[in-house]
Design a protein around this motif. Sequence first.
Motif, PDB file in Angstrom:
ATOM      1  N   GLY A  65      40.874  29.312  43.910  1.00 45.59           N
ATOM      2  CA  GLY A  65      39.798  29.789  42.191  1.00 45.59           C
ATOM      3  C   GLY A  65      40.434  29.909  40.969  1.00 45.59           C
ATOM      4  N   ASN A  66      41.117  29.036  40.594  1.00 46.68           N
ATOM      5  CA  ASN A  66      42.000  28.413  39.633  1.00 46.68           C
ATOM      6  C   ASN A  66      41.538  28.072  37.823  1.00 46.68           C
ATOM      7  OD1 ASN A  66      43.758  28.673  42.270  1.00 46.68           O
ATOM      8  ND2 ASN A  66      44.817  26.966  41.714  1.00 46.68           N
ATOM      9  N   TYR A  67      40.282  28.081  37.994  1.00 47.11           N
ATOM     10  CA  TYR A  67      39.710  27.333  37.026  1.00 47.11           C
ATOM     11  C   TYR A  67      38.788  27.974  36.257  1.00 47.11           C
ATOM     12  CZ  TYR A  67      41.949  23.738  40.244  1.00 47.11           C
ATOM     13  OH  TYR A  67      42.686  22.803  41.250  1.00 47.11           O
ATOM     14  N   ASP A  68      38.359  29.024  36.527  1.00 45.82           N
ATOM     15  CA  ASP A  68      37.280  29.724  35.785  1.00 45.82           C
ATOM     16  C   ASP A  68      37.954  30.358  34.253  1.00 45.82           C
ATOM     17  OD1 ASP A  68      37.572  32.774  35.948  1.00 45.82           O
ATOM     18  OD2 ASP A  68      38.180  32.047  37.958  1.00 45.82           O
ATOM     19  N   SER A  69      38.744  30.857  34.764  1.00 45.90           N
ATOM     20  CA  SER A  69      39.453  30.807  32.804  1.00 45.90           C
ATOM     21  C   SER A  69      39.393  29.373  32.149  1.00 45.90           C
ATOM     22  CB  SER A  69      41.165  31.479  33.052  1.00 45.90           C
ATOM     23  OG  SER A  69      41.186  32.775  33.944  1.00 45.90           O
ATOM     24  N   ALA A  70      39.696  28.541  32.336  1.00 50.17           N
ATOM     25  CA  ALA A  70      39.854  26.972  32.084  1.00 50.17           C
ATOM     26  C   ALA A  70      38.395  27.089  31.195  1.00 50.17           C
ATOM     27  CB  ALA A  70      40.270  26.891  32.004  1.00 50.17           C
ATOM     28  N   TYR A  71      37.292  27.135  32.287  1.00 49.77           N
ATOM     29  CA  TYR A  71      36.431  26.543  31.770  1.00 49.77           C
ATOM     30  C   TYR A  71      35.799  27.403  31.347  1.00 49.77           C
ATOM     31  CZ  TYR A  71      34.321  27.950  37.017  1.00 49.77           C
ATOM     32  OH  TYR A  71      33.476  28.293  37.518  1.00 49.77           O
ATOM     33  N   LEU A  72      35.249  28.172  31.905  1.00 50.31           N
ATOM     34  CA  LEU A  72      34.744  29.407  31.270  1.00 50.31           C
ATOM     35  C   LEU A  72      35.219  29.328  29.583  1.00 50.31           C
ATOM     36  CD1 LEU A  72      33.142  31.817  33.579  1.00 50.31           C
ATOM     37  CD2 LEU A  72      32.100  30.141  32.708  1.00 50.31           C
ATOM     38  N   GLY A  73      36.616  29.635  29.320  1.00 47.07           N
ATOM     39  CA  GLY A  73      36.795  30.002  27.884  1.00 47.07           C
ATOM     40  C   GLY A  73      36.209  29.172  26.747  1.00 47.07           C
ATOM     41  N   ALA A  74      36.366  28.020  27.440  1.00 49.68           N
ATOM     42  CA  ALA A  74      35.933  26.939  26.265  1.00 49.68           C
ATOM     43  C   ALA A  74      34.334  27.247  25.707  1.00 49.68           C
ATOM     44  CB  ALA A  74      35.984  25.442  27.122  1.00 49.68           C
ATOM     45  N   ILE A  75      33.518  27.993  26.473  1.00 52.34           N
ATOM     46  CA  ILE A  75      32.403  28.517  25.946  1.00 52.34           C
ATOM     47  C   ILE A  75      32.442  29.325  24.718  1.00 52.34           C
ATOM     48  CG2 ILE A  75      29.881  28.773  26.982  1.00 52.34           C
ATOM     49  CD1 ILE A  75      30.670  27.829  29.295  1.00 52.34           C
ATOM     50  N   PRO A  76      31.547  28.949  23.678  1.00 48.82           N
ATOM     51  CA  PRO A  76      30.927  29.917  22.497  1.00 48.82           C
ATOM     52  C   PRO A  76      30.687  31.336  22.982  1.00 48.82           C
ATOM     53  CG  PRO A  76      31.333  27.526  22.032  1.00 48.82           C
ATOM     54  CD  PRO A  76      30.980  27.476  23.650  1.00 48.82           C
ATOM     55  N   GLY A  77      31.546  32.266  22.710  1.00 45.95           N
ATOM     56  CA  GLY A  77      29.794  33.316  23.052  1.00 45.95           C
ATOM     57  C   GLY A  77      30.312  33.916  24.123  1.00 45.95           C
ATOM     58  N   MET A  78      31.857  33.268  24.956  1.00 44.43           N
ATOM     59  CA  MET A  78      32.027  33.643  26.419  1.00 44.43           C
ATOM     60  C   MET A  78      32.027  35.031  26.466  1.00 44.43           C
ATOM     61  SD  MET A  78      30.807  33.843  29.802  1.00 44.43           S
ATOM     62  CE  MET A  78      30.149  31.650  30.175  1.00 44.43           C
ATOM     63  N   VAL A  79      31.994  36.337  26.655  1.00 43.93           N
ATOM     64  CA  VAL A  79      33.283  36.972  26.797  1.00 43.93           C
ATOM     65  C   VAL A  79      33.790  36.667  28.384  1.00 43.93           C
ATOM     66  CG1 VAL A  79      33.936  39.837  27.453  1.00 43.93           C
ATOM     67  CG2 VAL A  79      31.841  38.762  25.997  1.00 43.93           C
ATOM     68  N   HIS A  80      35.022  36.701  28.167  1.00 46.51           N
ATOM     69  CA  HIS A  80      35.982  36.706  29.816  1.00 46.51           C
ATOM     70  C   HIS A  80      37.595  37.512  29.580  1.00 46.51           C
ATOM     71  CE1 HIS A  80      38.177  34.227  32.537  1.00 46.51           C
ATOM     72  NE2 HIS A  80      37.377  33.719  33.147  1.00 46.51           N
ATOM     73  N   MET A  81      36.725  38.429  31.357  1.00 48.46           N
ATOM     74  CA  MET A  81      37.752  39.269  31.855  1.00 48.46           C
ATOM     75  C   MET A  81      38.267  39.472  33.013  1.00 48.46           C
ATOM     76  SD  MET A  81      35.230  43.402  30.590  1.00 48.46           S
ATOM     77  CE  MET A  81      33.507  42.731  31.221  1.00 48.46           C
ATOM     78  N   ALA A  82      39.888  39.691  33.105  1.00 51.78           N
ATOM     79  CA  ALA A  82      39.848  39.038  33.977  1.00 51.78           C
ATOM     80  C   ALA A  82      40.240  41.030  34.840  1.00 51.78           C
ATOM     81  CB  ALA A  82      41.609  38.851  34.717  1.00 51.78           C
ATOM     82  N   ALA A  83      40.289  41.740  35.495  1.00 46.26           N
ATOM     83  CA  ALA A  83      40.910  42.815  36.604  1.00 46.26           C
ATOM     84  C   ALA A  83      42.299  42.905  36.927  1.00 46.26           C
ATOM     85  CB  ALA A  83      40.076  43.101  37.820  1.00 46.26           C
ATOM     86  N   ALA A  84      43.177  43.834  36.604  1.00 48.69           N
ATOM     87  CA  ALA A  84      44.233  43.733  36.682  1.00 48.69           C
ATOM     88  C   ALA A  84      44.868  44.532  37.407  1.00 48.69           C
ATOM     89  CB  ALA A  84      45.560  44.849  35.478  1.00 48.69           C
ATOM     90  N   ASP A  85      43.980  45.236  38.501  1.00 49.76           N
ATOM     91  CA  ASP A  85      43.915  45.884  39.383  1.00 49.76           C
ATOM     92  C   ASP A  85      42.310  46.560  40.140  1.00 49.76           C
ATOM     93  OD1 ASP A  85      43.397  48.472  38.727  1.00 49.76           O
ATOM     94  OD2 ASP A  85      45.542  48.846  38.046  1.00 49.76           O
ATOM     95  N   GLU A  86      41.910  47.565  41.303  1.00 49.13           N
ATOM     96  CA  GLU A  86      40.836  47.270  41.579  1.00 49.13           C
ATOM     97  C   GLU A  86      39.789  48.967  40.568  1.00 49.13           C
ATOM     98  OE1 GLU A  86      42.993  49.678  44.766  1.00 49.13           O
ATOM     99  OE2 GLU A  86      44.201  48.094  42.972  1.00 49.13           O
ATOM    100  N   ALA A  87      41.177  50.129  39.858  1.00 46.92           N
ATOM    101  CA  ALA A  87      40.605  50.352  39.158  1.00 46.92           C
ATOM    102  C   ALA A  87      39.853  49.914  37.608  1.00 46.92           C
ATOM    103  CB  ALA A  87      41.174  51.870  38.509  1.00 46.92           C
ATOM    104  N   GLU A  88      40.351  48.964  37.521  1.00 51.13           N
ATOM    105  CA  GLU A  88      39.878  48.197  36.540  1.00 51.13           C
ATOM    106  C   GLU A  88      38.997  47.540  36.383  1.00 51.13           C
ATOM    107  OE1 GLU A  88      41.650  47.566  32.849  1.00 51.13           O
ATOM    108  OE2 GLU A  88      41.945  49.047  33.437  1.00 51.13           O
TER     109      GLU A  88
END
Length: 643
Positions: A434-457
Amino acid sequence: MADRPSTPLLDKVNTPADLRALPRAELRQLADELRAEVIDAVSVTGGHLGSALGVIELTVALHAAFDTPHDRIIWDVGHQAYPHKILTGRRDRIRTLRQKNGLSGFTRRAESEYDPFGAGHSSTSISAGLGMAVASDLQGNPRNVVAVIGDGAMSAGMAYEAMNNAGAMDARLIVILNDNDMSIAPPTGALSAYLARLVSGPVYRGTREAAKNLVSKLPPFLHEPARRTEEFARSFFTGGTLFEELGFYYVGPIDGHNLDHLLPILDNVRDAAEGPILVHVVTKKGKGYAPAEDADDKYHGVSKFNVITGAQAKAVSNAPSYTSVFAESLIQEANDDPRIVAINAAMPSGTGLDKFGEVHPTRVFDVGIAEQHAVTFAAGLASEGMRPFCAIYSTFLQRAYDQVVHDVAIQHLPVRFAIDRAGFVGADGPTHAGNYDSAYLGAIPGMVHMAAADEAELRHMVATAAAYDNGPIAFRYPRGEGLGVDMPARGQVLPIGKGRIVRQGATIAILSYGTRLGEVLAAADKLAALGLNPTIADARFLKPLDEDLIARLAGTHDVLLTTEEGAVGGFGSHVATFLASNGLLDGKLRFRPLMIPDRFDEHATQADMYAAAGLDRAGIVATALTTLGYDEAAMAAAMAQIS
C-alpha cells in the motif's frame, strides 16, 4: 516437529511431465498426497490454505491433460497456486513460501516458466489469457491457453470485459470457472457429469454444427425459433446461457474433486477446434481438511497452525489492530448518525466491516470484487446526502482511481475513504503493497488526506471524516496492531490541515506522517543519548499541509527530516515543494525526506522491509547524523554508542 506426510507417488513427480507419465489410475493417490503436502507446508509458513486445498484435483487434472509449460495455465489471483508450485519443480522450496528470499505467495513470471503470468489482484486471467492466445495465433505457434478464475473474481467487471472481447474474436481460449462458494448451478452427481462430458465431446459438437447448418437452410423466419429452442435445451440441463451470450461454449457444471469426471472433459476441450470455451467446475474451499472445510473464511489465509488440531499460532498483542479500531470507531459514529453507511469490495472481515454489519446490517454493502463500482456507488450515496465510508485496501483502491477523480473529486462529493493496509504489508509482497495512495490521492485537487500516527489518532480521524462534508476525505492506516497507546473513549474532530508538536527540541526536526511516529520517537531517544534533542512533530495531514508548522520547523532548525510509509510523490514531495516554492531551502536548512524507495520490494516481514528502506529507528538516526555532516568514522562511533 511432527513427521512429514508419506508421499511415495508425489516424490516421483518433479515436473508435470513426470505427472503425465503416471497411469491415470494413480492420479487419485497423487492428489491425496499433494493435499497432505500442501497442508503440512502451509502449517509451517502460513498462507492461503482454503483456496489451495480446493483446487488440488483440478491442478492435477490440468497438468495431466495439458502440455505445460508449452500450454499456458494462468491462475487468477494466484493464491490458489500452491499445489501448482509443488508440481512444477518448486516442492523443495515450498516451505519458504512467503518468507524472506523464499517463494512468492502468488504466481510470478520470474520464479518459473510454469508461471506465464503473475497475479496478486483478481480478475486479470481472462484478459491475459486472451492476449496470449492471440499472440500464439499471430506467431503461428499453436498452444492451449487456460485461465483458471474463481467465482469471486467473476464479480469484477474486467472478467466480463475480457469474455465479451474473447467471444467476439472467436479466440482459442479455455476458461475454467472455479465455483467454490455459491454455485451458479450446482452439479447433480453422475447425471451432471455425464451431460458435461457429452456436450464437451466431438459427437455433440459435431451434431450441433450439423444442426446449425440445417437451420441455415430453413426459411429465415424459422432461424430465431430454432436458435432459441437449441439454447433452451442446453440451458435446461447445463445452465450456461450467460456465457453462451458472451460467445463462449459452456460446459458444466462438473464436480471439481472427481478426477474421473474432470480428466475426460479437459481432454475434450483441449482437443476441440472451436473458439472460447468455459468449463464450470464446482469445488469446495478447504477440501480434505476438516478445520478448513468447517470455517473456510478463517482458513482462507492462515498463520502457522497445528495440523492435527487446526489451531493457528497467532502472536498475542495487548494493542488492538488498526482495522478493529476503525470498525469500532465507525460503529460509534454511526450509532449517532443514521446517514453513515459503509461499503467494501469483497473484504468485509479484512476491513472490519463485518463487525459494523452486525450492528447496522442495513447500512453496510459488500459490492464484490468491484472497486470501481464501490467508489461510484459511494458517490451516488453522497450525492443524496448520505455519509458513505468506502473501506478499501490501499493496493485495491488503485483499481478505482478514475472513479475517485471523475465521479467523486470533480463533483466535490463527500465520500470518506478508509484506506487499510497502507505501507508495507509483509508476506504478500509487492502486489499488495500500500505504498502509492499518498502520491495518487495527493495529486487530486480538493482531496483531504490524513494518516494516523497511532490507534488513538485513527479514532480521531474516523470522527473527523464523519463530520467532514466539504468534499472527499481519506485516511490511511497500516496492517497489524497499534502502538498500545491510551485510547480515547470517543474520537474528536481534528482541525483540517493542522499537525501537532509531540516533543520540543532543537537543531533537528523530524516531521512524521503516519505510524512511523513510534520509530521516530525511538530514534529521538537514541539521538538524545548523543546529546541531540530533536523536535518531533506529527503532520496528521498531507493535504492540506500545515504550512505554518512546516515553516516554523524549517525556520528554527538546521535539519528537517520527513518520514512516511509511502512512495516518492507523497508527503515528502509535498513538503519539498512547499519549502522550495517559499524560499525556505535557500538558507542553512538541510532537508531530507525519508520514504519507501522507488522500487518494488520483495516479500519479507514488515520490520525487515522498513529496515531495508531506512525507515526504522536505526535508519532514521543514520539519516539525521549524515545530514548533520557526520563522516563515516563519526557515524560508526555514534552508532556503536547507542546500539
